[in-house]
Design a protein around this motif. Structure first.
Motif, short mmCIF file in Angstrom:
data_model
loop_
_atom_site.label_atom_id
_atom_site.label_comp_id
_atom_site.label_asym_id
_atom_site.label_seq_id
_atom_site.Cartn_x
_atom_site.Cartn_y
_atom_site.Cartn_z
N UNK A 116 0.85 -1.18 0.00
CA UNK A 116 0.00 0.00 0.00
C UNK A 116 0.89 1.23 0.00
N UNK A 117 0.31 2.36 -0.35
CA UNK A 117 1.06 3.61 -0.39
C UNK A 117 0.85 4.35 0.92
N UNK A 118 1.95 4.69 1.61
CA UNK A 118 1.86 5.47 2.84
C UNK A 118 2.52 6.83 2.58
N UNK A 119 1.72 7.88 2.63
CA UNK A 119 2.21 9.24 2.39
C UNK A 119 2.38 9.97 3.71
N UNK A 120 3.57 10.51 3.93
CA UNK A 120 3.82 11.32 5.12
C UNK A 120 3.62 12.78 4.72
N UNK A 121 2.39 13.25 4.88
CA UNK A 121 2.09 14.63 4.52
C UNK A 121 0.78 15.09 5.15
N UNK A 122 0.58 16.38 5.11
CA UNK A 122 -0.64 17.00 5.62
C UNK A 122 -1.76 16.68 4.64
N UNK A 123 -2.82 16.07 5.14
CA UNK A 123 -3.90 15.66 4.23
C UNK A 123 -4.60 16.84 3.59
N UNK A 124 -4.48 18.02 4.19
CA UNK A 124 -5.09 19.22 3.59
C UNK A 124 -4.26 19.77 2.44
N UNK A 125 -3.02 19.25 2.29
CA UNK A 125 -2.12 19.74 1.25
C UNK A 125 -1.74 18.63 0.26
N UNK A 126 -2.63 17.68 0.08
CA UNK A 126 -2.32 16.57 -0.82
C UNK A 126 -2.13 17.05 -2.25
N UNK A 127 -1.27 16.34 -2.97
CA UNK A 127 -0.92 16.67 -4.35
C UNK A 127 -2.18 16.78 -5.21
N UNK A 128 -2.35 17.91 -5.91
CA UNK A 128 -3.52 18.07 -6.78
C UNK A 128 -3.65 16.98 -7.84
N UNK A 129 -2.54 16.28 -8.15
CA UNK A 129 -2.60 15.22 -9.16
C UNK A 129 -3.51 14.07 -8.75
N UNK A 130 -3.73 13.90 -7.45
CA UNK A 130 -4.59 12.81 -7.00
C UNK A 130 -6.03 13.27 -6.76
N UNK A 131 -6.30 14.52 -7.05
CA UNK A 131 -7.65 15.05 -6.88
C UNK A 131 -8.65 14.23 -7.68
#
Length: 196
Positions: free
Chosen positions: A87-102
């Motif tokens: 699975x993919x684990x992203x260490x980041x603020x969920x409010x600032x997720x990459x627009x590419x995954x929108x």
């Protein structure tokens, strides 16, 4: 308001009383009831040690877990590896997720993230859900309605959930679930919201 350092220190100190150490039983019920179509792309915000994500990945779902606490993300990756799942684990603020995954997720699964966010920022959670879930996709999960003062975890109500998400989602389910662990009986709203 609790920030990344606050939550990271809770993981480092193993001061994680909200952590069941297992998959939340209502999620298992949702899967068994057919709420998550096979092969769905699932986003889990505030995933912590990621028991739900590991469970879903083991069933063949495409899972992206997000947590901004470095220790939580590290433990989630370790747990996935121990369990032999990908699975993919992203260490980041969920409010600032990459627009590419929108708009790329079929399901957003909520479990102990919303209640950890200062109530004044809940509108940002709603906006994130609107961005991340594709049209016709679903927000599934649990909202903590414990009714006590203060937080985290901050309480919510069915009325607040309906008012907050009602502009963008149709409500298929929003009621106290009988499937909670004993310590949360009568305090978890199980939701199934469909993105318009």
């Amino acid at each position: 308001m609790p920030d990344k350092d606050f939550w990271n220190s809770r993981y480092v100190e193993k001061n994680t009383g909200w952590d069941l150490g297992l998959v939340s039983p209502p999620l298992v019920w949702m899967v068994e009831a057919g709420w998550l179509p096979p092969g769905s792309r699932v986003l889990i915000p505030g995933a912590g040690r990621c028991y739900e994500g590991i469970y879903l990945a083991g069933l063949g779902y495409s899972v992206t877990a997000v947590d901004f606490a470095p220790e939580a993300a590290r433990e989630a990756r370790e747990n996935a590896e121990k369990n032999g799942v990908s699975l993919s684990v992203l260490e980041q603020d969920l409010f600032l997720m990459d627009p590419k995954v929108t708009g790329t997720f079929d399901i957003l699964f909520e479990q102990t993230c919303f209640c950890a966010i200062d109530p004044e920022r809940r509108v940002h959670y709603k906006e994130m859900a609107e961005r991340m879930i594709r049209k016709g996709g679903e927000l599934l999960g649990l909202f903590y309605a414990h009714g006590r003062e203060g937080g985290p975890p901050w309480t919510t109500t069915e009325e607040e959930v309906r008012a907050l998400f009602g502009e963008s989602f149709d409500f298929s389910e929003c009621a106290i679930t009988p499937h909670s662990v004993d310590s949360r009986k009568g305090e978890e709203l199980m939701v199934r919201l469909i993105r318009r």
